[in-house]
Write an enzyme that holds these catalytic residues in place. Structure first.
Site, mmCIF file in Angstrom:
data_model
loop_
_atom_site.group_PDB
_atom_site.id
_atom_site.type_symbol
_atom_site.label_atom_id
_atom_site.label_comp_id
_atom_site.label_asym_id
_atom_site.label_seq_id
_atom_site.Cartn_x
_atom_site.Cartn_y
_atom_site.Cartn_z
ATOM 1 N N GLU A 35 -5.619 26.517 -30.433
ATOM 2 C CA GLU A 35 -6.560 27.445 -29.842
ATOM 3 C C GLU A 35 -7.919 26.776 -29.682
ATOM 4 O O GLU A 35 -8.665 27.067 -28.782
ATOM 5 C CB GLU A 35 -6.686 28.683 -30.731
ATOM 6 C CG GLU A 35 -6.661 29.979 -29.961
ATOM 7 C CD GLU A 35 -6.900 31.188 -30.835
ATOM 8 O OE1 GLU A 35 -7.459 32.147 -30.334
ATOM 9 O OE2 GLU A 35 -6.546 31.148 -32.027
ATOM 10 N N SER A 94 1.704 34.952 -34.585
ATOM 11 C CA SER A 94 0.708 34.461 -35.541
ATOM 12 C C SER A 94 -0.406 33.821 -34.731
ATOM 13 O O SER A 94 -0.187 33.396 -33.594
ATOM 14 C CB SER A 94 1.322 33.403 -36.453
ATOM 15 O OG SER A 94 1.425 32.169 -35.758
ATOM 16 N N ASP A 95 -1.582 33.723 -35.302
ATOM 17 C CA ASP A 95 -2.602 32.872 -34.701
ATOM 18 C C ASP A 95 -2.080 31.434 -34.792
ATOM 19 O O ASP A 95 -1.094 31.171 -35.491
ATOM 20 C CB ASP A 95 -3.943 33.027 -35.430
ATOM 21 C CG ASP A 95 -5.127 32.660 -34.534
ATOM 22 O OD1 ASP A 95 -4.935 31.870 -33.587
ATOM 23 O OD2 ASP A 95 -6.243 33.150 -34.781
ATOM 24 N N CYS A 96 -2.729 30.513 -34.074
ATOM 25 C CA CYS A 96 -2.148 29.170 -33.985
ATOM 26 C C CYS A 96 -2.170 28.436 -35.316
ATOM 27 O O CYS A 96 -3.241 28.210 -35.890
ATOM 28 C CB CYS A 96 -2.858 28.392 -32.887
ATOM 29 S SG CYS A 96 -2.479 29.126 -31.291
ATOM 30 N N ALA A 130 -1.121 29.681 -38.023
ATOM 31 C CA ALA A 130 -1.416 30.601 -39.121
ATOM 32 C C ALA A 130 -0.269 30.712 -40.121
ATOM 33 O O ALA A 130 -0.462 31.202 -41.224
ATOM 34 C CB ALA A 130 -1.783 31.985 -38.583
#
Ligand SMILES: *[C@@H]1O[C@H](CO)[C@@H](O)[C@H](O)[C@H]1NC(C)=O
Ligand SMILES: *[C@@H]1O[C@H](CO)[C@@H](O)[C@H](O)[C@H]1NC(C)=O
Ligand SMILES: *[C@@H]1O[C@H](CO)[C@@H](O)[C@H](O)[C@H]1NC(C)=O
Ligand SMILES: *[C@@H]1O[C@H](CO)[C@@H](O)[C@H](O)[C@H]1NC(C)=O
Ligand SMILES: *[C@@H]1O[C@H](CO)[C@@H](O)[C@H](O)[C@H]1NC(C)=O
Length: 775
Positions: A6, A296-298, A300
């Site tokens: 991100e 998930s966030d990158c 995460a």
């Protein structure tokens, strides 16, 4: 650790673009179930007459374990033997389709409309504008996909975390600090982007594009004094969670019908959000009825092992997140460790099937398993819709309507064009088109700096940056002073940029950086007339000294106003547009920085000299308060039809319980059915008048004030807002439909929702209306 994608790709994005050839042929979009292929069209999962649930079940039965695992990362590879192309889950569209993730501006489409950064759009307080922006972005996304330049249609926006601390580098991406307002933003944007209606129940199953509410939840710290988001544990009370951190997400899901949620990097009370079954499965899917996919966030998932040591092995991290309800991982971690997690007995194939069910349902809802999309719904959205004149005017409208007039001494503004014979433009933010775009932007349709626009307004416009960049650690004050003293009027473009506030980078100070304050004071001191200060920034800055400086005649906040921002600013300065934006966030003084950013408490605490946060709880002084914003006109309000002074709750409804605490009797409405709550609907009418001299848009902000702030009741709470357009001298009645359970309730320390018996105040501007709750 390796920087998440991100962040990483963001910095490489623009240089890459410049290397690409100008005209490349467009290609077909990727899709499954080609009807001209006899071997694929026979699959049940390709049969569009069957319900999606059955089609997905059929599809999953065709997959080997290896193929299943391959689908759990944001880059899902193709499964050629079934005619299924690859899919890229990650794309971004915060304030326009960006060039990150699965979107490539290397075909015949090379740009997209760049709307203002969200914090400025929020300042319009205009839900229908937010919806139209979402709609425009969804249309451009489809056009890009139809043109073969998108590997996916799942966009990881909006960012609806509460702008809790003014130093947060990503506060600029959010709609501000009020939970109800952030919820309304989420609903409007998501419905627009997904192709749903603005009003009504909505629930569209087939999606134009997919929106994703992020970052779930209590994520609003990136990197501050050595504390990083990858390992931060947000300690949040039940009360703050219930009435501040969760409401935007609840609205995003329940009323926006968002088809995506992203779990965040941080822990919430000791549990990584992506591994929190209670949060993902019980709350989002169970309580709120979420029916989309959870990413998930990158990276995460990997941080749960690597940074947090919450999981003992990579396999534990993978098993715990999939079992908690996460469906796809941005990154490769889950793809890499699922097989060994199964071998070790930590994960079952059923857990994977559960996730795959959500993932393939999404792809089918987007129409990607229905044969060539060109013949289907949304298939006719053409490249010419990207950067269309309608979208570009919408971007201009959003910038105009967001800009906030913070100061206007003795009606110094607007300028009369015919009287400005020479203009001095000073400041590092005057001539940088990139600064206007904030972060997560795509290549804009047009690129024009404020300086370039002003040059078209005033022939004799001269420019000195004064500082090289917003950092302003080296300045050329004397040159700027010389210019200021030699022209009729001076406009300064100061503030911040992405080197000072951004993802993975929070500020430590609230004052303007480096020598900016000296530059402003020196220029103002030297100019023939008071100067105009235009502040470009996402998070608030302490400009108290400029606010009280007589030599500064006017101050405008223009956020990061997007591709049309330069023009919007000029139109406001020259009176072609009457500014009506209002601050979506409190502007705190520098002294607020003594508060630890890590302290998640919303409520103030006198014992520890903790001032609290946001207009609802902050007890200290503000530079400018939430909702502040001037106009070239004055507006007045009058409560019209009085509400009943006494409102009776029906005691027998759902056997209402009462409690007495802090000398206040309250009724527990947590268990009350929504239908019974809705029966209590009331209407409040506010007369608004534009006293002139200019036509203009104006937002009516309706607040509730309780007679006590005991037990953590907010001092004030926004319960409604409406934007109206009024000619000079015109008046209208604005109706607010109020639902006691939604608008008059507060959250107790234990999380229960209660309504107080007795006196309450409705507040609009200086007008107040009192009413009582009785049983
Ligand atoms: C038809 O689909 C199969 C996959 O099921 C693929 O292997 C084959 O190449 C396709 N044929 C054509 C003509 O595209
Ligand atoms: C555009 O870029 C993507 C990603 O690099 C690539 O897969 C695709 O082939 C490119 N398309 C064209 C037409 O060059
Ligand atoms: C996943 O495995 C691939 C291939 O072994 C490797 O290149 C990559 O770095 C791994 N990624 C992660 C996040 O473990
Ligand atoms: C200004 O700051 C930049 C970035 O931190 C640094 O590279 C540069 O040397 C500084 N210049 C001065 C004059 O301090
Ligand atoms: C109060 O609520 C009960 C149960 O919902 C209902 O039967 C009754 O008619 C209500 N009374 C009034 C005065 O609204």
């Amino acid at each position: 650790m390796k920087a998440p994608k991100e962040v990483l790709l963001l910095s490489h994005f623009i240089p890459l673009l410049l290397l690409l050839p100008h005209s490349v042929l467009s290609s077909d979009p990727p899709f499954s179930c080609d009807s001209s292929n006899t071997s694929t069209k026979i699959y049940r999962f390709c049969n569009t007459l069957l319900p999606i649930r059955q089609r997905v079940e059929d599809l999953i039965t065709h997959l080997s374990l290896e193929e299943k695992i391959s689908q759990l990362g944001d880059r899902a590879p193709p499964i050629p033997r079934l005619g299924i192309p690859g899919y890229k889950w990650w794309s971004e569209s915060l304030h326009g389709v960006s060039g990150l993730g699965g979107i490539h501006y290397n075909g015949s489409i090379t740009t997209a409309t760049s709307f203002p950064q969200v914090i400025l759009t929020a300042a319009s307080f205009d839900t229908f504008l937010w919806y139209r922006i979402g709609e425009a972005i969804g249309t451009e996304a489809r056009a890009i996909y139809n043109n073969g330049q998108a590997e996916g249609l799942t966009f990881w926006a909006p960012n609806i975390n509460i702008f809790r601390d003014p130093r947060w580098g990503r506060g600029q991406e959010t709609p501000g600090e009020d939970p109800m307002m952030a919820g309304k933003y989420a609903i409007s944007y998501v419905r627009g982007l997904q192709g749903d209606s603005f009003l009504g129940k909505g629930t569209k199953r087939s999606l134009k594009a997919s929106a994703c509410c992020k970052h779930f939840t209590a994520y609003d710290l990136d990197r501050w004094k050595g504390v990083v988001r990858y390992s931060f544990n947000a300690e949040v009370s039940v009360q703050d969670l219930e009435d501040t951190y969760q409401p935007p997400f609840k609205s995003c899901v329940e009323e926006g019908h968002a088809s995506g949620i992203m779990c965040s990097y941080n822990q919430l009370n000791g549990v990584p959000t992506c591994a929190d079954y209670n949060l993902l499965t019980k709350t989002a899917r169970g309580l709120w009825g979420f029916d989309g996919y959870i990413t998930s966030d990158c990276d995460a998932v990997s941080v749960i092992y690597t940074n947090q040591k919450y999981a003992k092995t990579p396999e534990d991290a993978v098993a715990e997140t999939l079992k908690a309800g996460m469906d796809v991982n941005c990154g490769e971690y889950v793809q890499n460790y699922s097989y060994s997690a199964i071998k070790q007995g930590k994960l079952s194939e059923n857990d994977i099937d559960r996730a795959l069910h959500n993932l393939f349902t999404m792809r089918m809802r987007l129409g990607l398993f229905n044969g060539s999309p060109k013949q289907l719904l949304y298939g006719n959205i053409a490249p010419k819709q990207v950067c269309s004149s309608v979208h570009q005017s919408l971007s201009l409208e959003a910038a105009r309507d967001g800009i906030v007039l913070l100061k206007n001494s003795e009606k110094f503004l607007p300028f009369d064009k015919s009287k400005v014979t020479s203009l001095g433009v000073i400041g590092p933010n005057a001539n940088n088109a990139k600064v206007l775009l904030g972060n997560y932007y795509g290549p804009p349709c047009i690129s024009k700096t404020p300086l370039q626009v002003l040059q078209s307004y005033v022939k004799d416009t001269r420019y000195i940056p004064g500082c090289d960049t917003a950092l302003c650690n080296s300045s050329h004050i004397s040159e700027a002073v010389e210019l200021a003293s030699s022209v009729d009027y001076v406009i300064m473009f100061m503030g911040l940029d992405q080197t000072l506030e951004r993802e993975d980078f929070d500020r430590e100070d609230l004052v303007l950086p480096g020598m900016q304050p000296n530059l402003i004071a020196s220029v103002a001191g030297a100019a023939k007339r008071p100067v105009i200060l235009v502040v470009l920034c996402g998070g608030p800055v302490d400009i108290e000294s400029a606010k009280v400086d007589d030599k500064i005649g006017g101050i405008l906040w223009a956020g990061y106003p997007g591709e049309a921002g330069g023009l919007a600013i000029a139109e406001v300065i020259f009176g072609e547009h009457n500014p009506g934006g209002r601050l979506p966030v409190t502007w705190y003084p520098q002294e607020f920085t003594r508060v630890a950013m890590t302290d998640m408490r919303m409520r103030s605490d006198a014992a520890s000299r903790y001032p609290g946060r946001t207009y609802r709880f902050y007890t200290g002084k503000s530079v400018f308060s939430f909702g502040y914003g001037l106009s070239y006109s004055t507006f007045s309000y009058k409560f019209k039809s009085k509400l009943e002074t006494n409102i009776f709750l029906n005691k027998s409804i759902d056997s209402l319980q009462s409690i007495k605490r802090h000398d206040i009797i309250s009724y527990d409405i947590s268990g009350m059915s929504s239908t019974n709550c809705e029966k209590l609907e009331l209407s409040s009418i506010v007369g608004v008048e534009n006293n002139g001299p200019m036509d203009g848009k104006h937002t009516v902000l309706l607040f509730l004030r309780k007679s006590s702030s005991a037990g953590g009741r907010p001092m004030k709470q926004l319960i409604g807002f409406q934007r109206v357009s009024l000619r000079a001298g015109e008046r209208v009645d604005v109706e607010f439909v109020l639902k006691p359970c939604e608008h008059f309730a507060h959250t107790e320390e234990d999380g229960r929702k209660m309504i107080d018996k007795g006196s309450h105040l409705l507040v609009v501007g200086e007008e107040e209306l009192e009413f009582n709750f009785m049983v």
